[in-house]
Enzyme design. Structure first.
Site, short mmCIF file in Angstrom:
data_model
loop_
_atom_site.label_atom_id
_atom_site.label_comp_id
_atom_site.label_asym_id
_atom_site.label_seq_id
_atom_site.Cartn_x
_atom_site.Cartn_y
_atom_site.Cartn_z
N ARG A 27 0.39 -0.99 -0.16
CA ARG A 27 -0.29 0.51 0.14
C ARG A 27 0.74 0.91 -0.03
NH1 ARG A 27 -3.61 -2.77 -1.29
NH2 ARG A 27 -5.71 -3.66 -0.13
N GLU A 33 -4.09 7.41 -5.37
CA GLU A 33 -4.00 6.93 -6.86
C GLU A 33 -5.08 6.95 -7.27
OE1 GLU A 33 -4.32 2.83 -5.08
OE2 GLU A 33 -2.33 2.79 -4.42
N HIS A 81 -1.55 -0.21 -9.63
CA HIS A 81 -1.71 -0.91 -8.69
C HIS A 81 -3.00 -1.84 -8.94
CE1 HIS A 81 -3.79 -1.31 -4.64
NE2 HIS A 81 -3.75 -2.76 -4.24
O1 LIG Z 1 -4.47 -4.40 -3.15
C1 LIG Z 1 -5.41 -5.67 -3.63
C2 LIG Z 1 -5.58 -6.62 -2.67
O2 LIG Z 1 -5.67 -5.85 -1.20
O3 LIG Z 1 -5.67 -7.48 -3.06
#
Ligand SMILES: O=CC(=O)O
Length: 345
Positions: free
Chosen positions: A262, A291, A310
Site C-alpha cells: 500500500r 491513486e 495498482h
Molecule cells: O491491493 C490489492 C489487494 O488488497 O488485494
C-alpha cells in the site's frame, strides 16, 4: 504448518442438494459494469447465486430493500461502508471484500453490528508476486526508458548509457513474508538471489529454509544489506509510513525500493526527496497515495521511478477466482457455515 506459499484453500461444497429450491439472497453491490463496477461477465455468474442490488437501486427503494439485503459484495473497496449504511441494513450478515488488504474496512464497527468479513488472500498472491518480480526486473533493466528510446526514431542510442543493474545474484530484502512475500521469495530463488526477510511479529523457520531466506530481526539490517527492498506488508497502524527518511537513508545508494503493498507504507514525500537526491537509486511502485497520483506529482517526473496503477492481482483468471471466493464466503456466511477466508478482528 505448511509453508504459506503452498497453502491451498479448500472450500466445502456449497451446492444445494438436488431439487432444493430457495429464494436467492439479496446482495448489495456498488454497481455493475463501467470502469469501476463489477465486471459484466462476473455479474452473469453472480446473478445465478444472488439477487444483485446495485447501490443506486437500493437508494431508490430503500424502504423495501433494507430488510432484505443480507450481504455486501465489496468489489475493490466499493461500496464504501459507513455507519449510516450499516444502520439501514438490519439483516446484514457478511461483507465479502475482494483482494487481500482490509485497510479500507472498519472491522470494529462491522463487528459491533455483528457483521462478518471475508477477503481473498490466497488467490491474489501469485499474480502479486509476479508483479513484484516484473517491477524489479523492469526497474533494474530500465525497460520503460528503453522502450521509449526504441519507439522514438529520432533518439540516438548510445550503448554505454544503458547499463542497468543485475537482478540475478543480487540481494533481495523482503519486508513482510506473508503469502505474497513468500511467493516473491520462491521466484527470487530461481533468480539465484540472496534473500533476506523481516517480519514484525513472526519468524517462520520452515518457510525460511524452503526458500533459503535469511531472517533479519531488525529491519535496519535488511535495509542496509539489500540491493532491492520489496514491501509486501499489510497496511496497519504499525506499518503506516514504515519506510521514511531514516529508513531510506539506511538503504544503499545503489538500491531500489519496490512497493506492492500500500502506498501509505512509505512516506512518499521522503521518498521523493531520497530519489531526487540519489539517496537511493530507484523506485518501482504499484501503489501510491493517492491513486492515481495528481498529474503534476513529482514522482511522475523522475526518471528513476516506474509506476503501475495498482495492478497486483489484475489478471483475468485471478479476478475470476476472487469473485468465486467471495461467492463461497457469502453463501457460507448466510448458511451459518465456517466462512472461507474470514477476517477475524
Ligand atoms: O491491493 C490489492 C489487494 O488488497 O488485494
Amino acid at each position: 504448518t505448511k509453508p504459506c506459499g503452498r497453502r491451498s484453500s479448500s472450500f466445502p461444497s456449497l451446492d444445494p442438494p438436488a431439487g432444493f429450491v430457495q429464494e436467492l439472497p439479496y446482495v448489495l453491490v456498488d454497481c455493475i459494469g463501467g470502469r469501476y463496477g463489477v465486471y459484466e461477465d462476473h455479474a452473469e455468474f453472480l446473478k445465478k447465486h444472488f439477487h444483485l442490488i446495485a447501490m443506486k437501486e437500493y437508494l431508490e427503494n430503500k424502504k423495501f430493500l433494507s430488510k432484505k439485503i443480507r450481504a455486501i459484495y465489496m468489489w475493490y473497496h466499493k461500496p464504501v461502508i459507513k455507519e449510516e449504511l450499516l444502520q439501514s441494513l438490519p439483516n446484514l450478515k457478511i461483507v465479502a471484500s475482494s483482494g487481500v488488504g482490509i485497510d479500507h474496512l472498519d472491522l470494529n464497527l462491522l463487528s459491533r453490528y455483528g457483521v462478518k468479513v471475508s477477503n481473498t488472500p490466497f488467490v491474489v498472491s501469485t499474480d502479486t508476486a509476479d508483479l513484484g518480480m516484473a517491477l524489479m526486473l523492469a526497474s533494474s533493466r530500465r525497460l520503460v526508458e528503453g522502450y521509449q528510446i526504441a519507439v522514438s526514431p529520432d533518439t540516438e542510442y548510445f550503448p554505454a548509457d544503458w547499463l542497468g543493474a543485475e537482478v540475478s545474484g543480487a540481494t533481495l530484502g523482503i519486508v513482510g513474508m506473508g503469502t505474497i512475500g513468500y511467493k516473491v521469495a520462491e521466484r527470487a530463488k530461481a533468480f539465484e538471489m540472496k534473500i533476506l526477510y523481516h517480519n514484525r511479529n513472526q519468524r517462520n523457520k520452515e518457510e525460511e529454509s524452503a526458500v533459503g531466506a535469511i531472517y533479519c530481526k531488525k529491519i535496519d539490517d535488511l535495509l542496509q544489506q539489500s540491493d532491492f527492498v520489496l514491501l509486501s506488508v499489510n497496511l496497519t497502524p504499525q506499518t503506516h509510513k514504515l519506510i521514511g527518511k531514516r529508513e531510506l537513508e539506511l538503504m544503499k545508494p545503489t538500491a531500489t525500493l519496490i512497493n506492492i503493498s500500500r502506498g501509505l507504507v512509505v512516506d512518499q514525500d521522503a521518498l521523493v526527496e531520497a530519489l531526487q537526491n540519489k539517496v537511493i537509486k530507484a523506485a518501482a511502485l504499484d501503489v501510491t497515495y493517492p491513486e492515481p497520483l495528481p498529474r503534476d506529482h513529482p514522482l511522475l517526473k523522475l526518471k528513476n521511478v516506474i509506476i503501475t496503477p495498482h495492478i497486483g492481482s489484475a489478471t483475468k483468471k485471478t479476478r475470476r477466482l476472487m469473485m468465486e471466493n467471495m461467492v463461497e464466503s457469502i453463501h457460507a456466511g448466510l448458511r451459518g457455515l465456517p466462512i472461507p477466508n474470514e477476517v477475524l478482528l
